[in-house]
Design a protein around this motif. Structure first.
Motif, short mmCIF file in Angstrom:
data_model
loop_
_atom_site.label_atom_id
_atom_site.label_comp_id
_atom_site.label_asym_id
_atom_site.label_seq_id
_atom_site.Cartn_x
_atom_site.Cartn_y
_atom_site.Cartn_z
N TRP B 259 0.92 -1.05 0.09
CA TRP B 259 -0.07 0.03 0.15
C TRP B 259 0.70 1.17 0.16
CZ3 TRP B 259 0.50 -3.59 3.81
CH2 TRP B 259 1.24 -3.29 5.03
N MET B 260 1.94 1.15 0.59
CA MET B 260 3.06 2.23 0.41
C MET B 260 3.40 2.74 -0.75
SD MET B 260 2.72 3.28 3.40
CE MET B 260 4.16 4.76 3.47
N THR B 261 3.25 1.83 -1.78
CA THR B 261 3.76 2.37 -3.24
C THR B 261 2.76 3.53 -3.62
OG1 THR B 261 1.86 0.87 -4.24
CG2 THR B 261 4.34 -0.11 -3.88
N GLN B 262 1.37 3.74 -2.88
CA GLN B 262 0.61 4.65 -3.24
C GLN B 262 0.93 5.81 -2.32
OE1 GLN B 262 -3.39 3.99 -1.55
NE2 GLN B 262 -4.11 5.97 -2.27
N PHE B 263 1.41 5.44 -1.00
CA PHE B 263 1.61 6.45 -0.13
C PHE B 263 3.07 7.45 0.03
CE2 PHE B 263 -2.21 4.80 1.92
CZ PHE B 263 -2.74 5.71 2.52
N PHE B 264 3.97 6.54 -0.29
CA PHE B 264 5.32 7.01 -0.17
C PHE B 264 5.42 8.24 -1.33
CE2 PHE B 264 7.55 3.47 2.13
CZ PHE B 264 7.69 4.29 3.24
N PRO B 265 5.17 7.66 -2.49
CA PRO B 265 5.27 8.93 -3.73
C PRO B 265 4.73 10.30 -3.31
CG PRO B 265 4.95 6.77 -4.64
CD PRO B 265 4.54 6.71 -3.05
N MET B 266 3.41 10.06 -2.56
CA MET B 266 2.71 11.28 -2.40
C MET B 266 3.47 12.25 -1.35
SD MET B 266 -1.35 10.25 -2.25
CE MET B 266 -1.33 10.11 -0.48
N GLN B 267 4.07 11.33 -0.41
CA GLN B 267 4.61 12.10 0.89
C GLN B 267 5.91 12.31 1.02
OE1 GLN B 267 2.52 9.48 3.88
NE2 GLN B 267 0.71 10.41 3.64
N VAL B 268 6.95 11.74 0.30
CA VAL B 268 8.24 11.84 0.26
C VAL B 268 8.72 12.58 -0.66
CG1 VAL B 268 8.52 9.50 1.69
CG2 VAL B 268 9.03 9.75 -0.80
N TRP B 323 -10.80 -4.31 -9.77
CA TRP B 323 -10.53 -3.81 -8.55
C TRP B 323 -9.12 -3.62 -8.15
CZ3 TRP B 323 -12.50 -2.31 -4.09
CH2 TRP B 323 -12.08 -2.74 -2.86
N ASP B 324 -8.14 -4.48 -8.55
CA ASP B 324 -6.64 -4.29 -8.23
C ASP B 324 -6.02 -3.25 -8.84
OD1 ASP B 324 -6.97 -6.68 -6.52
OD2 ASP B 324 -6.06 -7.90 -7.74
N ARG B 325 -6.59 -2.98 -10.03
CA ARG B 325 -6.18 -1.74 -10.71
C ARG B 325 -6.53 -0.30 -9.97
NH1 ARG B 325 -7.15 -1.99 -17.13
NH2 ARG B 325 -7.06 0.13 -16.53
N GLY B 326 -7.83 -0.26 -9.76
CA GLY B 326 -8.35 0.82 -8.92
C GLY B 326 -7.66 0.93 -7.41
N ALA B 344 0.18 -4.83 -17.50
CA ALA B 344 0.26 -3.73 -18.46
C ALA B 344 0.26 -2.47 -17.36
CB ALA B 344 -0.61 -3.57 -19.69
N TRP B 345 -0.87 -2.27 -16.64
CA TRP B 345 -1.29 -1.45 -15.80
C TRP B 345 0.08 -1.24 -14.83
CZ3 TRP B 345 -2.18 -1.57 -10.47
CH2 TRP B 345 -2.40 -0.41 -9.87
N VAL B 346 0.39 -2.29 -14.07
CA VAL B 346 1.29 -2.18 -13.14
C VAL B 346 2.74 -1.47 -13.65
CG1 VAL B 346 2.93 -3.53 -11.57
CG2 VAL B 346 0.69 -4.04 -11.60
N LYS B 347 3.10 -2.17 -15.18
CA LYS B 347 4.26 -1.69 -15.52
C LYS B 347 4.01 -0.14 -15.77
CE LYS B 347 6.27 -5.92 -17.11
NZ LYS B 347 6.31 -6.92 -18.04
N ALA B 349 1.61 2.25 -14.85
CA ALA B 349 1.23 3.22 -13.89
C ALA B 349 1.75 3.04 -12.53
CB ALA B 349 -0.44 3.22 -13.91
N ARG B 350 1.87 2.07 -12.06
CA ARG B 350 2.53 1.66 -10.76
C ARG B 350 3.56 0.72 -10.76
NH1 ARG B 350 -0.48 1.85 -5.84
NH2 ARG B 350 -2.12 2.99 -6.43
N PRO B 351 4.73 1.13 -11.49
CA PRO B 351 5.83 0.22 -11.58
C PRO B 351 6.45 -0.19 -10.05
CG PRO B 351 6.39 2.52 -12.19
CD PRO B 351 5.06 2.57 -12.18
N LEU B 352 6.19 0.43 -9.17
CA LEU B 352 6.69 0.12 -7.62
C LEU B 352 5.94 -1.05 -7.28
CD1 LEU B 352 6.73 3.49 -5.80
CD2 LEU B 352 8.92 2.29 -6.36
N LEU B 353 4.96 -1.34 -7.68
CA LEU B 353 4.11 -2.45 -7.18
C LEU B 353 4.69 -3.72 -7.93
CD1 LEU B 353 1.66 -2.29 -5.36
CD2 LEU B 353 0.18 -2.42 -7.62
#
Lengths: 311, 409, 273
Positions: B259-268, B323-326, B344-347, B349-353
């Motif tokens: 879940w921090m792949t969402q929070f870290f980029p926002m907060q650091v 669900w997982d993409r959202g 494709a979405w992970v790569k 939009a969210r490579p950290l994931l």
């Protein structure tokens, strides 16, 4: 009205009423107490008794299985070193927090009861901790206590003192919790003292001044005795609250490090809500209750019915 | 209670009346913010496809969901269905208030072999299944690329083994003065579930195979705990401090959740990377796993069936992909993890994931026993004792095992 | 009496230091609420230099806050009125009337403060469920319109009011209810204000009970709304602090209103002399 000296009136002490006289008061007392008795009876006494009953069972709160275990929960509690540690931590917290917050609250109230500039603003600022939600307060205090970045240790370093690593040092974490507890309580005590100070008739001070009393003497012999019922009230309620302290610990230390802040309130939370041992948690609650009740009774005894200050 | 009979009658009448027209299901969950919105969108979609069914999703704060379910069960005021953190499942199934799903599953298209094995150990009681996984999360390594660069390390190459981790951490400490690796030293679940990864890395396990006794006080356990102690005392690359050094840029590496792949980029305010968590040479890749399970409460057959229909739909691969993409949750099924649109979405939009998704086959469940929270706290307490140098790793883990053993009987 | 200027400066210095420590966490809250999420961990921590007002907009939109505020207002007003009136009544009875069982009852009432609330959660919930009150304002208000704490506060205050005031009225044939309403209550504004502010804060900040007895979003109070930002997987600090500041404003206003009553006394308490 003769008011030769400060006097707090405690009905029932001066003249012992006969039984008939007290009985006569029953209907009117019932009128005054009806809402209290109905509401507290339904929503407090009954649940409290139910939880006492639960303390003799082993139950997780949802299971259809609920074996009766007699006094096992209590026995387990008294033989647990965790419990004795929690008790010790709680007593230290309660005593330190209550005394410090009482003294500071009284000082602030007396200072702010004078005719000084910015009085209203000061009062509001001193009351802010009572309003500030505990989550926000806990988080910011965690920052303030940070060993390297925190304001407190930087300030200490400025005075040539190496501050402790507060929240991760088992001998300082409880001190930090006490500091925050006091911080949150002072404004509350201030309000009660301020309300009480309004009730102090000016004539007492005028009389004392005519007698040539110094400010300290006026405080010691006029203010302090008149604040006694409030002091009593604040001591009793502060101890009741302090014995149950939970949220500060939950937000700041989670009982650690090494259980040095594992107050009974947190201990109870762990067993009741994290380990799902409702029966055992109820036993903890009742031991806590017994303890606070005895402490409160002693306070009432010592102060003769809570109306301290009778000369 | 006589006085309230009219109310009860009204409730019953109303229920009968509404049943004949439409079905209303209530669904308690703790998915907040954007996740809650994704859920609502999916529910809207389901309602559109299934006229007559209304699903009222009610948000309950995560910290209180179990208390709320507990009182609801005691007062027989349960919702139609709910989710919960998987650790609470053994507790919830002990209530007898959940519906066994086996018959529904066998009559449906749900393919249990498609699920990752880890989450499936939850929700079982007396050979019956009472819940299904709906989302997952797990742990991996995050590293601060700026600190790596500052120390002269390649900012794009994270450590792959414990040995490399120590080596890099020492260079970082020496060159930048910052901590190499942030340990969770405050006890509780945070310490416990992170340490379990190190235990599995070494080939150990938390409990014995039949869940009847502690197994963490093994050679693997001693070595894993010794490694933590060494990070602090021997290599001096970690410290006992309040959690959050990595986020503030004071430590270069940390183990944290997907879940921090969402929070870290926002907060650091630094660039960061993520990788499968390093393992010791000769050891095993491992991670720990969180997530939610969904279950139905006992009501009447029609309502239960309607709830199951929704769960079946919600568990289907296309819906799970959405669900997982959202939400950024980790897939619970292989068909989702291998789905081309998902990857494709992970790569993109969210490579950290990506490392988290790749870790999922190595995700171990925490022991699915009712007393897990207490066992976990006990374990964490003694880990902290060792970190503070009050006990040797052996002594700490043996004492923890001694205290935990009675909880498993 | 003239005040010594040095003493006055010292007093202010002392008061300012204390006021700053008191206000610091709140300042931090405001500053954080105005930060962009990306600089959350950066100094400055106390004086705002960023002004990301959109945090407030975003927080406001994240949950049905107008409805939450309305629910909190209804609940808080109900509880505050109830606690103030009923507790004043009960406090008066305990301070002034002798009746059989008085002390026992008083200790029983005090005792209710000593049972940790969480262990009574299930039985309390069962009562509400049996009454059919789940998801109603009754459930939020009625169980909490009496406060042992406030009763105790009023009792202590009434003990300090000179009894002579009432005795004259009693001799004139007034009954206790009239005395209470005509003589005691008007004298009690400072303590009523203090009690009301505590009741207000209790009700406004209450979280667990409203959460347990309400099931629909429409019945939730503001504190439950704040939980939207403290997710299972992470805390949206900037939004949480923005929402917390918004949720705190009514409490601050309530204090400012109540404080009028504390100030008033110092100039107009001639009666008590």
């Amino acid at each position: 009205m003769t008011l030769s000296r400060p006097q707090v009136h405690n009905e029932g002490r001066a003249k012992r009423p006969t039984f008939m006289r007290t009985f006569k008061n029953l209907p009117i007392a019932l009128f005054f107490l009806l809402p209290t008795v109905v509401i507290l009876g339904t929503f407090n006494f009954y649940p409290a008794l139910y939880s006492l009953y639960l303390s003799f069972f082993e139950w997780n709160g949802v299971s259809p299985k609920r074996p009766f275990v007699g006094l096992d929960n209590y026995q387990r509690l008294f033989s647990s070193s965790e419990f004795w540690n929690s008790l010790q931590v709680t007593v230290i917290y309660a005593a330190a927090m209550t005394v410090a917050a009482l003294a500071l609250g009284m000082i602030v109230a007396v200072l702010l009861n004078q005719d000084i500039r910015g009085r209203a603003l000061y009062r509001a600022l001193y009351f802010l901790p009572v309003i500030t939600p505990t989550v926000a307060a806990g988080v910011v205090w965690k920052y303030l206590f940070d060993p390297s970045q925190g304001v407190i240790n930087r300030f200490l370093a400025g005075s040539g003192i190496t501050g402790p690593s507060w929240l991760t040092d088992p001998s300082w974490a409880l001190v930090a919790i006490v500091i925050v507890g006091v911080w949150k309580r002072v404004g509350f005590n201030m309000v009660v003292y301020l309300a009480a100070l309004q009730g102090v008739p000016r004539i007492y001070y005028e009389a004392a001044q005519l007698d040539g009393a110094s400010p300290w003497q006026r405080f010691r012999f006029v203010t302090l005795p008149l604040l006694a019922p409030s002091t009593f009230f604040l001591t009793v309620t502060a101890l009741i609250d302090a014995f149950q302290v939970f949220d500060l610990v939950y937000v700041m230390t989670q009982g650690g490090p090494l259980k040095s802040t594992d107050v009974i309130g947190y201990y109870l939370y762990r067993y009741g809500f994290r380990y799902y041992e409702l029966g055992f948690a109820s036993a903890i609650a009742y031991v806590m209750f017994a303890l606070i009740f005895v402490v409160t009774l002693i306070q009432f005894r010592l102060s003769r019915g809570g109306a301290q200050g009778e000369n | 209670m006589r006085k309230y009979t009219p109310t009860f009658l009204a409730v019953i009448l109303f229920s009968v009346f509404s049943l004949s027209l439409a079905q209303k299901l209530t669904f308690w969950h703790y998915w907040d913010g954007a996740n809650g919105q994704v859920l609502q969108n999916l529910i809207d979609q389901y309602q559109e496809e299934n006229p007559g069914i209304t699903i009222e999703a009610v948000f309950v704060p995560g910290s209180e969901l179990v208390s709320k379910l507990q009182t609801a069960i005691a007062g027989r005021q349960t919702p139609t269905m709910a989710i919960s953190d998987l650790v609470a499942m053994p507790f919830l199934t002990s209530s007898g208030a959940l519906v066994a799903l086996d018959d529904y599953i066998s009559e449906s298209n749900v393919d249990m072999s498609d699920y990752f094995a880890g989450p499936l150990v939850y929700g079982l009681r007396d050979g019956k299944r009472y819940s299904l996984p709906v989302s997952a999360s797990n742990l991996a390594l995050f590293w601060n690329k700026a600190i790596f660069a500052e120390a002269g390390l390649d900012p794009d190459t994270p450590p792959e083994t414990w040995e490399e981790l120590v080596e890099m951490a020492q260079i970082i400490k020496e060159k930048t003065g910052k901590w190499g690796y942030e340990l969770f030293t405050q006890g509780g679940e945070g310490t416990s579930w992170q340490w379990q990864v190190f235990l599995w890395n070494k080939g150990g396990d938390v409990l014995s195979g039949d869940l009847s006794s502690p197994a963490f006080n093994s050679e693997a356990g001693f070595e894993a705990l010794q490694f933590w102690v060494d990070l602090i005392d021997e290599y001096e690359v970690s410290t006992v401090a309040p959690w959050g050094l990595f986020g503030r840029g004071e430590a270069a590496m940390v183990m944290d959740g997907s879940w921090m792949t969402q929070f870290f980029p926002m907060q650091v305010n630094f660039e960061l990377g993520s990788a499968v968590f390093p393992y010791p040479e000769g050891g095993e890749i491992a991670t720990n796993m969180g997530g939610e399970q969904i279950f139905i409460f006992n009501t009447d057959p029609e309502t239960q069936q309607a709830a199951w229909n929704f769960i079946e739909w919600f568990s289907s691969t296309p819906v799970q992909v959405e669900w997982d993409r959202g939400t950024g949750f980790i897939p619970i099924k292989e068909s989702v993890a291998n789905d081309s649109t998902y990857i494709a979405w992970v790569k993109n939009a969210r490579p950290l994931l990506l490392p988290f998704v790749e870790s999922m086959p190595y995700a171990n469940p925490r022991p699915p026993v009712t007393k897990y929270p207490q066992i976990s706290d006990t374990l964490a307490n003694y880990i902290v004792e060792a970190l503070y140098g009050r006990m040797s790793p052996q002594e700490a883990l043996n004492t923890a095992a001694q205290e935990a053993a009675p909880l498993l009987r | 009496m003239k005040t010594n200027p040095l003493r006055s400066v010292l007093t202010h210095l002392l008061l300012l230091t204390g006021a700053f420590i008191s206000a610091m966490p709140f300042l931090w809250m405001v500053t954080t609420s105005l930060k962009p999420a990306g600089v959350l961990y950066q100094a400055p921590l106390l004086i705002p230099t960023y002004f990301e007002w959109s945090n407030y907009v975003e927080a406001w939109k994240a949950a049905p806050f107008p409805r939450f505020f309305l629910n909190s207002a209804i609940m808080t007003i109900g509880i505050t009125l109830g606690q103030t009136l009923f507790s004043a009544m009960a406090g008066y009875a305990f301070a002034r009337l002798r009746f059989p069982g008085r002390d026992v009852l008083f200790f029983l009432i005090l005792g209710t403060m000593m049972i940790p609330f969480p262990v009574t959660l299930i039985p309390s919930f069962l009562i509400i469920a049996d009454l059919g009150w789940l998801d109603t304002y009754q459930a939020l208000i009625v169980p909490r319109v009496v406060s042992a704490f406030a009763i105790f506060l009023f009792r202590q205050f009434f003990l300090s009011i000179p009894q002579e005031l009432e005795e004259a009225a009693l001799i004139d044939g007034a009954n206790r209810v009239v005395i209470f309403a005509r003589i005691i209550l008007p004298l009690s504004t400072p303590v009523m204000a203090a009690s009301a502010i505590f009741s207000f804060l209790f009700a406004w900040n209450d979280f667990l009970w409203p959460l347990i007895v309400t099931n629909s979003t429409e019945m939730r109070p503001i504190q439950v709304g704040l939980a939207f930002f403290q997710g299972q997987y992470g805390i949206f600090w900037t939004l949480l602090m923005a929402a917390t500041v918004l949720a705190t404003i009514p409490a601050i206003l309530a204090f400012l209103v109540a404080q009028q009553r504390f100030i008033e006394g110092i100039t107009s308490s001639g009666l008590k002399g």
